[in-house]
Design a protein around this motif. Structure first.
Motif, mmCIF file in Angstrom:
data_model
loop_
_atom_site.group_PDB
_atom_site.id
_atom_site.type_symbol
_atom_site.label_atom_id
_atom_site.label_comp_id
_atom_site.label_asym_id
_atom_site.label_seq_id
_atom_site.Cartn_x
_atom_site.Cartn_y
_atom_site.Cartn_z
ATOM 1 N N GLY B 43 0.795 -1.228 0.000
ATOM 2 C CA GLY B 43 0.000 0.000 0.000
ATOM 3 C C GLY B 43 0.820 1.267 0.000
ATOM 4 O O GLY B 43 0.432 2.254 0.610
ATOM 5 N N SER B 44 1.957 1.273 -0.676
ATOM 6 C CA SER B 44 2.808 2.460 -0.596
ATOM 7 C C SER B 44 2.798 3.326 -1.851
ATOM 8 O O SER B 44 3.131 4.494 -1.779
ATOM 9 C CB SER B 44 4.248 2.049 -0.268
ATOM 10 N N CYS B 45 2.414 2.786 -2.997
ATOM 11 C CA CYS B 45 2.482 3.643 -4.195
ATOM 12 C C CYS B 45 1.338 4.646 -4.217
ATOM 13 O O CYS B 45 1.453 5.701 -4.799
ATOM 14 C CB CYS B 45 2.515 2.814 -5.477
ATOM 15 N N ARG B 46 0.247 4.301 -3.591
ATOM 16 C CA ARG B 46 -0.947 5.156 -3.459
ATOM 17 C C ARG B 46 -1.611 5.435 -4.811
ATOM 18 O O ARG B 46 -2.216 6.472 -5.018
ATOM 19 C CB ARG B 46 -0.634 6.474 -2.734
ATOM 20 N N MET B 47 -1.493 4.503 -5.726
ATOM 21 C CA MET B 47 -2.076 4.682 -7.047
ATOM 22 C C MET B 47 -3.506 4.145 -7.112
ATOM 23 O O MET B 47 -4.311 4.633 -7.879
ATOM 24 C CB MET B 47 -1.182 3.970 -8.073
ATOM 25 N N CYS B 48 -3.799 3.114 -6.331
ATOM 26 C CA CYS B 48 -5.070 2.389 -6.522
ATOM 27 C C CYS B 48 -6.186 3.005 -5.698
ATOM 28 O O CYS B 48 -7.006 2.305 -5.131
ATOM 29 C CB CYS B 48 -4.887 0.918 -6.160
ATOM 30 N N GLN B 49 -6.262 4.321 -5.640
ATOM 31 C CA GLN B 49 -7.237 4.941 -4.758
ATOM 32 C C GLN B 49 -8.640 4.921 -5.361
ATOM 33 O O GLN B 49 -8.836 5.200 -6.539
ATOM 34 C CB GLN B 49 -6.789 6.364 -4.425
ATOM 35 N N ARG B 86 -5.568 9.891 -7.858
ATOM 36 C CA ARG B 86 -4.745 9.063 -8.732
ATOM 37 C C ARG B 86 -3.930 9.937 -9.681
ATOM 38 O O ARG B 86 -2.752 9.673 -9.936
ATOM 39 C CB ARG B 86 -5.625 8.081 -9.517
ATOM 40 N N ALA B 87 -4.568 10.977 -10.187
ATOM 41 C CA ALA B 87 -3.842 11.877 -11.087
ATOM 42 C C ALA B 87 -2.696 12.557 -10.341
ATOM 43 O O ALA B 87 -1.594 12.727 -10.879
ATOM 44 C CB ALA B 87 -4.803 12.920 -11.666
ATOM 45 N N ALA B 88 -2.942 12.905 -9.066
ATOM 46 C CA ALA B 88 -1.884 13.544 -8.274
ATOM 47 C C ALA B 88 -0.726 12.574 -8.058
ATOM 48 O O ALA B 88 0.448 12.932 -8.216
ATOM 49 C CB ALA B 88 -2.446 14.010 -6.930
ATOM 50 N N THR B 89 -1.048 11.336 -7.730
ATOM 51 C CA THR B 89 0.011 10.344 -7.529
ATOM 52 C C THR B 89 0.839 10.173 -8.798
ATOM 53 O O THR B 89 2.068 10.109 -8.757
ATOM 54 C CB THR B 89 -0.604 8.996 -7.096
ATOM 55 N N LEU B 90 0.155 10.114 -9.938
ATOM 56 C CA LEU B 90 0.880 9.967 -11.198
ATOM 57 C C LEU B 90 1.793 11.162 -11.455
ATOM 58 O O LEU B 90 2.930 11.006 -11.922
ATOM 59 C CB LEU B 90 -0.105 9.831 -12.361
ATOM 60 N N GLU B 91 1.295 12.351 -11.132
ATOM 61 C CA GLU B 91 2.128 13.529 -11.367
ATOM 62 C C GLU B 91 3.381 13.469 -10.483
ATOM 63 O O GLU B 91 4.475 13.811 -10.919
ATOM 64 C CB GLU B 91 1.337 14.810 -11.106
ATOM 65 N N PHE B 92 3.201 12.983 -9.247
ATOM 66 C CA PHE B 92 4.364 12.824 -8.362
ATOM 67 C C PHE B 92 5.349 11.811 -8.944
ATOM 68 O O PHE B 92 6.563 12.012 -8.948
ATOM 69 C CB PHE B 92 3.925 12.352 -6.974
ATOM 70 N N LEU B 93 4.807 10.696 -9.413
ATOM 71 C CA LEU B 93 5.699 9.648 -9.912
ATOM 72 C C LEU B 93 6.436 10.096 -11.168
ATOM 73 O O LEU B 93 7.569 9.688 -11.422
ATOM 74 C CB LEU B 93 4.903 8.369 -10.200
ATOM 75 N N LEU B 144 19.620 -5.108 -15.741
ATOM 76 C CA LEU B 144 20.195 -3.767 -15.633
ATOM 77 C C LEU B 144 19.227 -2.900 -14.842
ATOM 78 O O LEU B 144 18.022 -2.957 -15.063
ATOM 79 C CB LEU B 144 20.388 -3.163 -17.026
ATOM 80 N N LEU B 145 19.774 -2.103 -13.943
ATOM 81 C CA LEU B 145 18.945 -1.225 -13.113
ATOM 82 C C LEU B 145 19.109 0.217 -13.557
ATOM 83 O O LEU B 145 20.226 0.704 -13.726
ATOM 84 C CB LEU B 145 19.359 -1.369 -11.640
ATOM 85 N N ASP B 146 17.981 0.890 -13.727
ATOM 86 C CA ASP B 146 17.989 2.321 -14.003
ATOM 87 C C ASP B 146 17.251 2.997 -12.851
ATOM 88 O O ASP B 146 16.017 2.987 -12.793
ATOM 89 C CB ASP B 146 17.293 2.608 -15.343
ATOM 90 N N GLN B 147 18.014 3.552 -11.916
ATOM 91 C CA GLN B 147 17.392 4.111 -10.707
ATOM 92 C C GLN B 147 16.575 5.365 -11.009
ATOM 93 O O GLN B 147 15.702 5.731 -10.241
ATOM 94 C CB GLN B 147 18.470 4.436 -9.670
ATOM 95 N N GLU B 148 16.872 6.019 -12.117
ATOM 96 C CA GLU B 148 16.101 7.225 -12.447
ATOM 97 C C GLU B 148 14.693 6.888 -12.923
ATOM 98 O O GLU B 148 13.747 7.612 -12.660
ATOM 99 C CB GLU B 148 16.831 8.050 -13.518
ATOM 100 N N ARG B 149 14.576 5.773 -13.634
ATOM 101 C CA ARG B 149 13.244 5.391 -14.104
ATOM 102 C C ARG B 149 12.407 4.787 -12.983
ATOM 103 O O ARG B 149 11.186 4.733 -13.069
ATOM 104 C CB ARG B 149 13.363 4.350 -15.216
ATOM 105 N N CYS B 150 13.085 4.306 -11.948
ATOM 106 C CA CYS B 150 12.420 3.562 -10.874
ATOM 107 C C CYS B 150 11.414 4.435 -10.142
ATOM 108 O O CYS B 150 11.688 5.585 -9.813
ATOM 109 C CB CYS B 150 13.478 3.059 -9.909
ATOM 110 N N ILE B 151 10.237 3.865 -9.859
ATOM 111 C CA ILE B 151 9.232 4.591 -9.079
ATOM 112 C C ILE B 151 9.135 4.031 -7.665
ATOM 113 O O ILE B 151 8.208 4.355 -6.930
ATOM 114 C CB ILE B 151 7.855 4.561 -9.771
#
Lengths: 430, 529, 197
Positions: B43-49, B86-93, B144-151
């Motif tokens: 429950g940490s991404c807060r997308m599924c509100q 949800r839109a706010a969470t996406l904007e943050f991500l 391969l890890l891309d930490q910048e793309r990571c959410i």
């Protein structure tokens, strides 16, 4: 009502056991362990109306009553939140450094009330001096047989485990603290389950603040009716008000709840340092935000401050003098909250960083007209959308700066755009 | 069952089902990142509100992944508060996301892209400098890890701990300095690493093997099964211009859940893109067309009825095995298979038994011979030679005998274009085909019969095994009309097991779980001539 | 563990590859029994290892993991979460100056610039002789007695530039173990001025 929390604060080192006992310490704990029931203790604390001094002001007796009653199917724990980290707050430190036995007696009584035989005292890692004072005091109690297999000869075992944090403001949140106690990252847990059901090490747990427990011996000694003679009807008793920032006599003052901020700042703390004017004050620690000086007559109790759109929090007043620009003070906080968010919930992790970046821009003289709407959106997008209330905390100073000092923010940005030399960093003399 | 209402529509789900899954049943999309059906919800991404509607109360916004369906619950996924949340969470991500979709392997199947189209603001308002973090950092043999793309959804962290039982990925740091990381200097080491690229909802964890190989929308995706072991994990074979570029697991709760192992995933990537594949036949050392080689083999078996040891292989589809048993049984001195021992399996998916269709051989009642017994049989004077569908096994068996002839039907790779002589000195060599070049089924260790569909074309000139077997049947006058009269071989196969017939196309997507074979059926009732 | 939450003064390791001495190991091994689950001892174990070495190496983290049944990567994750744990060597006397509101209003920036000028290092840096390092830290709970700095969690409060210069001068010349030197400096430091009702 005479002081019952801060009597030893003038000392240079901790009050040791022998002297503490000579002053009546542990009389109540002994009475509780040898002649009262947990229900009697809980009822007395409930009747006194004691509320949690960690900032949430939840009634302590009610919190204790959530804990399981006998028969027990495994241990319950009392966990003491000594992770004092809210900027402007330094009261618990005074208790622990100067009068550790006051706290320890409160811990013993609190443990008895919730049928816990082990208490974990979680103290922030930086409070090493307080830690040492407590470690000495616990060793004294163990040597005296007060802690151990049979506290006061009652047949009840009682143990207090001291546990140091390692530098994380968020561990003041009770479930983050429990994770940290368990050797994990201090990330708040989703609730439910609440600690009274699933707390430390998966057992029912009550988490109580240091000052809260320090109130308990006096309540047991003199009774609920006495306790309610000070403070307000809804928030009785004394509070250790910390007053810091630009005042003549910063410090920790024990006064009844409901004392006005003006009395605290002007009478007790001697007014603004150097006789200067006040730009703003913060009523109860960083997360409660800024209030303009014309609010100084507010009574310092949870209900009165709620009416002003803020909170009593920890009761730590911080005075911001006139020569400090609000934008710079706001930046100190935004940087702090960005540094301290655990980062697990995306709105809080990103929102705290983003708002810090926007405030930093204002500080450099690069504020924009639509930034206020943006900041409001960032706060709205974060608040009430996360596992814990951290976004409410970072929105405190930010939202109040916009609410009460919007004009100053605009003016400061414009002025710095015109004279960029002194801009950058959290500098207030530029 | 709990009956609840989502967006005005009623749905029944087992109590305890979360709202994401309940909505999925109604084909209502609730977007999410940290949630994964196979992992514990945090429950940490807060997308599924979503909003919970209680009569007389304002709508309450909450997360769907940690809200259980209960009787009478009324949920809205379209209320303005949850839509805004949800839109706010996406904007943050998206604030610190590099938006390098044009060079990101995930583009086209990225949940950050997809949900932004469907649930996001039109434009972001973040205009600050973005965070700089590590990019394309190898963190294992394949990833391969891309930490910048990571959410920072932490699916990968929980996957490694909860599923792969190798807690080697963690969140390091705090706040917006959080990154996904391994212990310093210690890359992850697991047989389940490849799944990380699948469960990562964005392009933060990508496969070295797929890096810059193709845009995902250019891939042809075919449902198949993995033949790396006899688990037969449900998979997708993803090809471009006949070349297999990626293998991914397909959800099948009765076989592999959501995942597959690396032995299978990367093994198939090699095995199904064979280099130096022998595509022509050989007869007595001479290069011939595959058709000529088949004709020569058919003539030999017809002429030397009862003299050859014929060893089938678990690489063949169940249908091929049924036909092989029917055709070759009457022609062989002994028709058998050599069971493969488990080697290096784990307690998760990989059994370590490199014999994809071993259960089918067992179920069809083909005689099981261990390698020593097969070698002994081959050495007997009455045996004139070995026909094998497995080149490696044939090589081992032949190594121990003298003066025996070898006929081979298999895919042999690693050959020079003009290599002289047949593989392993076979007198008769027929180039085989890969399972991915044919339609058929595999029967896994638990008795689940699954479809493997044709994902690649066989090389021009090669001839699939069923056609080879039909040629042999024709030459040797073995009657297969009972089989070929059926709608298809799968139908015939199911009937041969005493089950209602169904064609390959009629099999369920997650396979058909066969009841255990009757105790009497076994090697004893096998197909020894 | 001693009562101070620090290990007793022990010889620091000769090389970064050395593990803790047997006496410390014995203390470490006793810690998990204090908790209902071994894992609870992770933070104290890390504190003890850092008090001995000055920072935490990967080997230290692995040792802490072994003693508490926690995966090494998980220990690393915990270490990186908490600001007090250090993965790189800092100065013998790591100075942390509070930068939060009450200290800042009372001139913490002047304290930082005094340390910078005295030592020639910026926050995040260490002096060439390895004796001092400097960083800015968040609120230490010394708001009524700011500005404040801490050295290994020992506080020096009501700071002025002069007091800071005197403190640095004292530590420059003290060659006892860091914990002894810091405590001695604290004893000799002017007592914090504390107002109360």
């Amino acid at each position: 009502m005479e002081n019952y929390l801060s009597n030893e604060f003038g000392r240079s080192g901790p009050l040791l056991l022998a002297e503490a006992q000579a002053k009546g310490r542990y009389v109540q704990a002994k009475r509780v362990f040898t002649s009262l029931t947990p229900e009697q203790v809980v009822d007395e604390v409930k009747n006194a109306g004691l509320r949690g001094r960690g900032g949430a002001w939840f009634p302590t007796g009610i919190k204790w009553s959530f804990m399981p009653k006998e028969p027990l199917k495994g241990p319950s724990y009392l966990v003491i939140n000594a992770d004092e980290g809210e900027p402007g707050t330094f009261k618990d430190r005074q208790i622990m450094e100067k009068d550790p036995h006051l706290l320890l007696e409160g811990i013993m009584i609190g443990s008895f009330a919730i049928r816990a035989e082990t208490a974990f005292l979680y103290i922030r890692g930086e409070y090493l001096t307080a830690h040492d004072a407590l470690a000495t005091a616990i060793a004294e109690l163990e040597a005296a047989g007060i802690l151990g297999a049979s506290a006061f000869g009652s047949g009840r075992p009682m143990r207090i485990v001291l546990h140091r944090g390692a530098g994380a403001y968020i561990c003041g949140e009770e479930t983050a603290l429990l994770n940290s106690l368990e050797g994990r990252r201090g990330e708040p847990r989703p609730k439910p389950p609440f600690p009274a059901v699933w707390g430390a090490f998966g057992r029912p747990t009550s988490v109580n603040n240091v000052e809260t427990l320090a109130n308990v011996p006096a309540i047991l000694e003199r009774g609920a009716a006495w306790y309610k003679t000070a403070g307000t009807a809804q928030a009785p008793g004394h509070l250790l008000f910390g007053i810091s920032g630009a005042v003549e006599r910063p410090g920790c003052y024990e006064l009844p709840l409901g004392t006005t901020a003006r009395e605290l700042v002007e009478k007790w703390a001697g007014g603004v340092k150097g006789g200067k004017k006040m730009r703003a004050f913060i009523p109860g620690g960083a997360s409660t935000g800024f209030l303009p000086p014309d609010k100084l007559d507010v009574a310092m109790d949870p209900e009165s401050l709620r009416k002003e759109g803020t909170m009593l929090g920890t009761g730590g007043i911080i005075v911001i003098p006139e020569e400090v620009a609000i934008v710079d003070a706001a930046r100190v906080f935004s940087r702090f909250f960005r540094h301290e968010t655990c980062g697990q919930c995306s709105p809080c992790r990103e929102g705290s960083a983003w708002s810090d970046q926007v405030i930093a821009r204002f500080q450099r003289g690069e504020g924009r007209n639509d930034d206020f709407a943006l900041l409001e959106e960032i706060m709205r997008g974060s608040k009430q959308r996360t596992i814990c209330v951290f976004p409410e905390a970072f929105a405190g100073p930010l939202g109040s700066a916009i609410k009460h000092f919007k004009g100053e923010l605009v003016a400061a940005s414009a002025e710095r755009a015109a004279h960029p030399a002194g801009a950058g960093g959290a500098t207030h003399h530029g | 069952m709990a009956e609840l209402t989502i967006d005005g529509r009623k749905v029944e789900v087992p109590p305890g089902t979360n709202l994401i899954e309940a909505a999925r049943k109604l084909a209502i999309e609730i977007p999410y990142y940290c949630y994964h059906p196979a992992l514990a919800p945090v429950g940490s991404c807060r997308m599924c509100q979503v909003e919970i509607l209680d009569p007389g109360k304002p709508p309450r916004v909450t997360i769907a992944c940690r809200t259980e369906a209960t009787n009478g619950l009324n949920v809205s996924t379209t209320g303005k508060d949850c839509v805004a949340a949800r839109a706010a969470t996406l904007e943050f991500l998206l604030a610190n996301h590099p938006l390098d979709c044009p060079i990101c392997d995930k583009a086209g199947e990225c949940d950050l892209q997809n949900f932004t189209y469907r649930h996001g603001h039109g434009a972001g308002r973040f205009s600050e400098p973005k965070r700089a973090k590590l990019k394309h950092e190898p963190i294992g043999d394949h990833i391969l890890l891309d930490q910048e793309r990571c959410i920072l959804c932490t699916r990968c962290v929980r996957f490694m701990g909860e599923y792969a039982k190798s807690p080697s990925l963690v969140v390091a740091g705090r706040g917006d300095r959080n990154v996904i990381a391994t212990f310093p200097g210690e890359p992850i080491h697991s047989n389940y690493e490849g799944n990380l690229a699948d469960i990562c909802p964005v392009g933060a964890l990508t496969l070295k093997e797929f890096r810059f190989k193709s845009r995902v929308w250019d891939l042809d995706s075919t449902e198949s099964v993995c033949t790396g072991c006899d688990r037969n994990c449900s998979i997708l074979l993803e090809t471009k211009r006949n070349r297999l570029l990626r293998v991914r697991p397909r959800v099948n709760l009765q076989v592999n859940g959501h995942f597959m192992c690396d032995v299978g995933r990367f093994g198939l990537l090699d095995a199904l893109n064979p280099q130096g594949r022998e595509e022509q036949g050989f007869v007595k050392g001479a290069r011939v067309t595959a058709a000529d080689a088949v004709a020569a083999l058919a003539a030999t078996l017809a002429a030397e009825r009862g003299k050859w040891l014929i060893v089938l292989s678990a690489r063949l589809t169940t249908e091929e095995l049924l036909l092989a048993k029917t055709v070759l049984g009457p022609l062989a001195r002994t028709l058998a298979y050599v069971p493969v021992e488990a080697n290096g399996g784990d307690a998760i998916l990989y059994t370590g038994r490199a014999a994809a269709n071993a259960k089918a051989l067992e179920r069809l009642g083909v005689t099981a011979l261990d390698e020593a017994a097969a070698a002994k049989l081959l050495a007997e004077p009455a045996t004139s030679g070995l026909l094998s569908f497995d080149a490696a096994l044939a090589a081992r068996l032949m190594a121990g005998t003298k003066g025996k002839r070898l006929a081979l039907i298999d895919v042999v790779a690693g050959r020079a274009a003009d290599a002289p002589g047949a593989p392993h000195g076979a007198e008769l060599f027929v180039p085989g085909t890969l399972f991915s070049e044919k339609d058929g089924t595999f029967l896994n260790l638990d008795g689940v019969l699954q479809r493997a569909q044709r994902a690649q074309r066989w090389p021009q000139g090669t001839i699939p095994e069923t056609v080879v077997l039909r040629e042999i049947a024709g030459a040797a006058k073995v009657d297969v009309t009972a089989l070929v009269a059926k709608p298809d071989l799968t139908f015939a196969l199911l009937e041969s097991f005493g089950l209602p017939g169904a064609t390959l196309a009629q099999l369920p997507d997650d396979g058909l779980k066969l009841a255990a074979a009757p105790a009497t059926a076994g090697a004893a009732a096998g197909a020894t001539a | 563990m001693s009562r101070s939450g620090e290990t007793e003064a022990k010889e620091p390791p000769a090389s970064s590859e050395d593990g803790p001495p047997e006496s410390l190991l014995a203390e470490l091994r006793a810690l998990p029994a204090r908790y209902p689950q071994k894992r609870g001892a992770l933070l104290p174990l890390l504190h003890a290892l850092q008090a001995w070495r000055g920072h935490l190496t990967p080997a230290d983290m692995k040792l802490a993991g072994e003693l508490t049944g926690v995966a090494a990567a998980d220990v690393f994750s915990v270490v990186t979460f908490y600001t007090m744990y250090r993965q790189r060597p800092v100065g013998r006397f790591p100075i942390g100056v509070c930068r939060n509101i009450a200290c800042w209003v009372n001139g913490s920036e002047q304290i930082v610039s005094t340390v910078k000028a005295e030592l020639g290092i910026a926050p995040g840096e260490r002096t060439a002789d390895g004796r001092f390092s400097l960083e800015e830290v968040e609120c230490l709970g010394s708001c009524g007695t700011g500005p404040c700095l801490e050295i290994e969690s020992r506080y020096f409060e009501n700071l002025t530039p002069d007091k800071v210069r005197a403190l640095i001068e004292k530590l420059r010349r003290d060659d006892r173990s860091p914990s002894e030197a810091i405590l001695a400096a604290q004893r000799e430091f002017p007592a914090a001025r504390e107002a109360r009702s």
